[in-house]
Design a protein around this motif. Structure first.
Motif, short mmCIF file in Angstrom:
data_model
loop_
_atom_site.label_atom_id
_atom_site.label_comp_id
_atom_site.label_asym_id
_atom_site.label_seq_id
_atom_site.Cartn_x
_atom_site.Cartn_y
_atom_site.Cartn_z
N LEU A 144 5.09 -12.15 -7.34
CA LEU A 144 5.19 -11.19 -8.82
C LEU A 144 5.70 -10.06 -8.45
CD1 LEU A 144 1.56 -11.55 -10.09
CD2 LEU A 144 3.70 -12.73 -10.87
N GLY A 145 6.60 -9.93 -7.22
CA GLY A 145 7.21 -8.62 -7.12
C GLY A 145 6.63 -7.36 -6.21
N ILE A 146 5.20 -7.78 -5.99
CA ILE A 146 4.38 -6.71 -5.42
C ILE A 146 4.20 -7.09 -3.95
CG2 ILE A 146 2.22 -5.44 -5.63
CD1 ILE A 146 1.89 -6.71 -8.48
N VAL A 147 4.97 -6.32 -3.11
CA VAL A 147 4.97 -6.67 -1.59
C VAL A 147 4.12 -5.47 -0.94
CG1 VAL A 147 6.39 -6.85 0.34
CG2 VAL A 147 7.25 -7.79 -1.91
N LEU A 148 3.14 -5.97 -0.27
CA LEU A 148 2.35 -4.98 0.53
C LEU A 148 2.61 -5.30 2.08
CD1 LEU A 148 -1.08 -5.20 -1.60
CD2 LEU A 148 0.45 -3.38 -1.27
N SER A 149 2.53 -4.30 2.74
CA SER A 149 2.80 -4.49 4.27
C SER A 149 1.24 -5.27 4.69
CB SER A 149 3.04 -3.34 4.79
OG SER A 149 1.65 -2.27 4.58
N SER A 150 1.31 -5.63 6.16
CA SER A 150 -0.09 -6.10 6.40
C SER A 150 -1.23 -5.29 6.49
CB SER A 150 0.10 -6.56 7.89
OG SER A 150 1.06 -7.33 8.00
N GLU A 151 -0.97 -3.73 6.62
CA GLU A 151 -1.65 -2.64 6.84
C GLU A 151 -2.26 -2.38 5.34
OE1 GLU A 151 -0.69 0.04 10.03
OE2 GLU A 151 -2.01 1.30 8.84
N GLY A 152 -1.31 -2.21 4.55
CA GLY A 152 -1.29 -2.06 3.11
C GLY A 152 -2.38 -3.06 2.38
N CYS A 153 -2.18 -4.14 2.77
CA CYS A 153 -2.92 -5.31 2.37
C CYS A 153 -4.34 -5.27 2.96
CB CYS A 153 -2.02 -6.60 2.89
SG CYS A 153 -2.37 -7.90 1.93
N ALA A 154 -4.43 -5.24 4.06
CA ALA A 154 -5.74 -5.04 4.75
C ALA A 154 -6.55 -4.04 4.17
CB ALA A 154 -5.90 -4.64 6.31
N ILE A 155 -5.86 -2.43 3.92
CA ILE A 155 -6.93 -1.49 2.98
C ILE A 155 -7.24 -1.77 1.88
CG2 ILE A 155 -6.65 0.99 2.73
CD1 ILE A 155 -4.85 1.36 5.17
N THR A 156 -6.13 -2.33 0.83
CA THR A 156 -6.49 -2.57 -0.22
C THR A 156 -7.53 -3.84 -0.38
OG1 THR A 156 -3.89 -2.47 -0.62
CG2 THR A 156 -5.39 -3.37 -2.53
N GLY A 157 -7.60 -4.88 0.47
CA GLY A 157 -8.56 -5.89 0.36
C GLY A 157 -9.88 -5.17 0.70
N LEU A 158 -9.98 -4.54 1.53
CA LEU A 158 -11.23 -3.78 2.17
C LEU A 158 -11.81 -3.05 1.23
CD1 LEU A 158 -13.04 -4.31 4.84
CD2 LEU A 158 -12.09 -2.11 5.49
N ALA A 159 -10.70 -2.31 0.51
CA ALA A 159 -11.62 -1.22 -0.73
C ALA A 159 -11.94 -2.14 -1.98
CB ALA A 159 -10.32 -0.25 -0.83
N PHE A 160 -11.14 -3.20 -2.01
CA PHE A 160 -11.68 -3.96 -3.42
C PHE A 160 -12.95 -4.43 -3.14
CE2 PHE A 160 -11.33 -8.04 -5.49
CZ PHE A 160 -11.16 -7.55 -6.70
#
Lengths: 225, 226
Positions: B79-95
Motif C-alpha cells: 500500500l506504499g507504507i514501508v517500515l524498517s524492521s525496527e520500526g515494524c517491531a516497535i509499531t507491532g509491540l506498541a499495537f
C-alpha cells in the motif's frame, strides 16, 4: 482504483489451502490444550499440597515456564531433540510438547487459585461426612472449581491458538507457510498478493479467537454477578 | 560444550540483547501511553472514540503478534507504507501492548468503588480533581501487578521479531546454529541471555507488587468478610 490482487485468493484452491494450513495450527492448539487441561488439573491439585518441597518444585517449574519465551522453548525442544536424542522430531510434535509443557503450568496455576478460593469448610464438611479424599474432590470441590475456571480456561485457549502461530518458525507447514507459498508462486502474476494473503490470515485468526474471548468475558461477568 | 566458542560469541549476544532491550523499552513506553489514553477514553465513555478504542482492543487482543508483524512488514509496503524492521517491531509491540495496558489500567480505575467518586463530587471537587486526587492513586496501586505482568509478557513477545529480519537474540542463535552447527552452545547462550534479562525484571516486579499491597489497606475489596 488500482487492482491490488484480491483475485489471488480465488485462484485455484488457494483459499482452501489457507484453511487447510489454519486447520494444522488449530489441531496443534486443540491437542495441546486437551493435554494441558488434564495435566494442569493434576498439577493444580499437587500445587496445593501441604508439603513445602513439593510446592517449591512446582513454583520453580511455573517460574521457568513464565520467564522463558515460548519460542525459545520451541527451539530448545526442536533443535535439542535432533542433536541429543538423535531423533528427527517433526515440528508439530515439538510444538505439542512445548505447548503442553507451557499450558500445563498455566493451567495448574489457574486450578490452584480456583481450589484455594473454595472455602476450607467445604473440605472439612466433606471429611466430616466420612468421605474419602478422592470423593471430596470428585463430588464437592471439582464441580465448584470447574464453574470458576471456565472463563480463564477459555482465555488460555485463545492464548494457545495465538501462540501456535509461532510454529511456522520451526518449519511446520501451517497457515503462514501456505500463505508464503501462495505469495511466492504468484510473485510475477500478482505482485501485491502479500497484502491480501496476510490480511486474510489476520482476519482468520481474529474470527477464531474473538468468539472465545467474548464468551469468556460473558461467563466471567455471569459468575461475578 | 565448547566454552571457547561461547566466549568468542558473547559480543554478538550482548549486541543482540541490546537491540531486544531497546525495542522492548520503546515498545513498552509507547504501549503504556496508548494504554493510558485508551483506558481514559473507556472510563469517561467518550462517544465515538469509545467505539474505536473497543474495536482496537478486540482486534489487537485476538490476533497473534507474529501475524500482525507479517502484515506490517510484508503487507503494508504494497500500500506504499514501508517500515524498517525496527520500526515494524516497535509499531507491532506498541499495537499489541497498548490493548493489554489499556485493560490493566481500566480494571484498576473501575476497581475503585463508585461511592468514592460520588463523595468527592458532593464535597465540591470537580470531575478532574476527583480523578486526579482520589481515583488515580488507588487505581495505580491496583493495576501495578497486571502492569508488571504485561511488561514481562511484552519482553517475551519480542522473541518473534527475528521473523521480520531484526537481529535480536533469537536471530543470532539461529544464525550460529545454521553456520557452525553449534546447537548446544547457541541455545545455552540464548537461554542464559533471556534469563539475565527477565529474571531481574521478574524479581523486581514481585518486589514492587509486595510494596503496593499496602495501598489495598482500607479498600473494601481487601476487607475480609465483605
Amino acid at each position: 482504483m488500482q487492482n491490488l490482487g484480491i483475485q489471488v485468493l480465488f485462484q485455484g484452491n488457494n483459499f482452501l489451502r489457507l484453511c487447510g494450513g489454519l486447520w494444522q495450527s488449530l489441531q496443534i492448539a486443540v491437542i495441546s490444550m486437551v493435554l494441558s487441561i488434564v495435566l494442569g488439573m493434576i498439577l493444580g491439585i499437587v500445587m496445593t499440597s501441604p508439603k513445602k518441597l513439593v510446592r517449591f518444585l512446582c513454583r520453580i517449574y511455573l517460574e521457568i515456564v513464565r520467564i522463558m519465551p515460548q519460542l525459545v522453548l520451541l527451539f530448545l525442544v526442536y533443535f535439542g531433540a535432533a542433536k541429543h536424542l538423535n531423533i528427527n522430531l517433526p515440528g508439530s510434535w515439538a510444538a505439542v510438547i512445548v505447548f503442553t509443557f507451557w499450558g500445563a503450568a498455566e493451567m495448574g496455576d489457574l486450578v490452584r487459585s480456583a481450589l484455594q478460593s473454595i472455602p476450607v469448610h467445604q473440605y472439612q464438611s466433606g471429611f466430616g461426612l466420612g468421605m474419602t479424599k478422592l470423593q471430596v474432590y470428585r463430588y464437592v470441590i471439582i464441580p465448584q472449581t470447574v464453574r470458576r475456571l471456565l472463563p480463564s480456561v477459555m482465555n488460555l485457549l485463545t492464548r494457545m491458538i495465538k501462540t501456535t502461530s509461532l510454529v511456522v518458525l520451526i518449519g511446520v507447514i501451517e497457515v503462514v507457510k501456505v500463505g508464503k507459498q501462495i505469495i511466492d508462486s504468484s510473485r510475477y502474476t500478482v505482485p501485491d498478493a502479500a497484502l491480501w494473503v496476510y490480511g486474510v490470515i489476520f482476519i482468520m485468526y481474529f474470527a477464531i479467537c474473538y468468539p472465545f474471548s467474548r464468551a469468556a468475558a460473558m461467563l466471567d461477568k455471569k459468575i461475578k454477578d | 560444550m565448547d566454552f571457547e566458542f561461547i566466549r568468542g560469541n558473547v559480543p554478538l549476544y550482548v549486541e543482540a540483547a541490546g537491540i531486544t532491550l531497546r525495542i522492548s523499552f520503546l515498545g513498552i513506553l509507547l504501549s503504556t501511553v496508548i494504554g493510558l489514553l485508551c483506558s481514559l477514553v473507556k472510563v469517561f465513555k467518550i462517544p465515538v472514540l469509545g467505539f474505536v478504542v473497543n474495536c482496537y482492543i478486540e482486534i489487537s487482543r485476538n490476533t497473534p503478534l507474529l501475524i500482525q508483524l507479517f502484515f506490517l512488514y510484508f503487507g503494508l509496503p504494497k500500500l506504499g507504507i514501508v517500515l524498517s524492521s525496527e520500526g515494524c517491531a516497535i509499531t507491532g509491540l506498541a499495537f499489541l501492548g497498548g490493548s493489554y495496558m489499556a485493560e490493566a489500567f481500566r480494571t484498576g480505575i473501575e476497581q475503585v468503588p463508585k461511592i468514592q467518586t460520588e463523595t468527592g463530587l458532593s464535597l465540591g471537587l470537580t470531575k478532574w480533581q476527583v480523578f486526579l486526587h482520589i481515583i488515580l492513586p488507588q487505581a495505580i496501586a491496583t493495576s501495578v501487578p497486571v502492569f508488571c505482568a504485561n511488561i514481562i509478557f511484552l519482553i517475551k513477545e519480542t522473541s518473534v521479531f527475528s521473523a521480520v529480519a531484526l537481529a535480536d537474540l533469537m536471530f543470532v542463535a539461529k544464525d550460529l546454529i545454521g553456520i557452525y552447527y553449534k546447537t548446544d552452545e547457541a541455545l545455552f547462550m540464548l537461554v542464559t541471555a533471556y534469563l539475565m534479562i527477565l529474571l531481574p525484571i521478574s524479581l523486581l516486579c514481585s518486589w514492587v507488587e509486595r510494596r503496593v499491597r499496602y495501598a489495598e489497606f482500607g479498600n473494601s475489596s481487601a476487607v475480609p468478610g465483605k
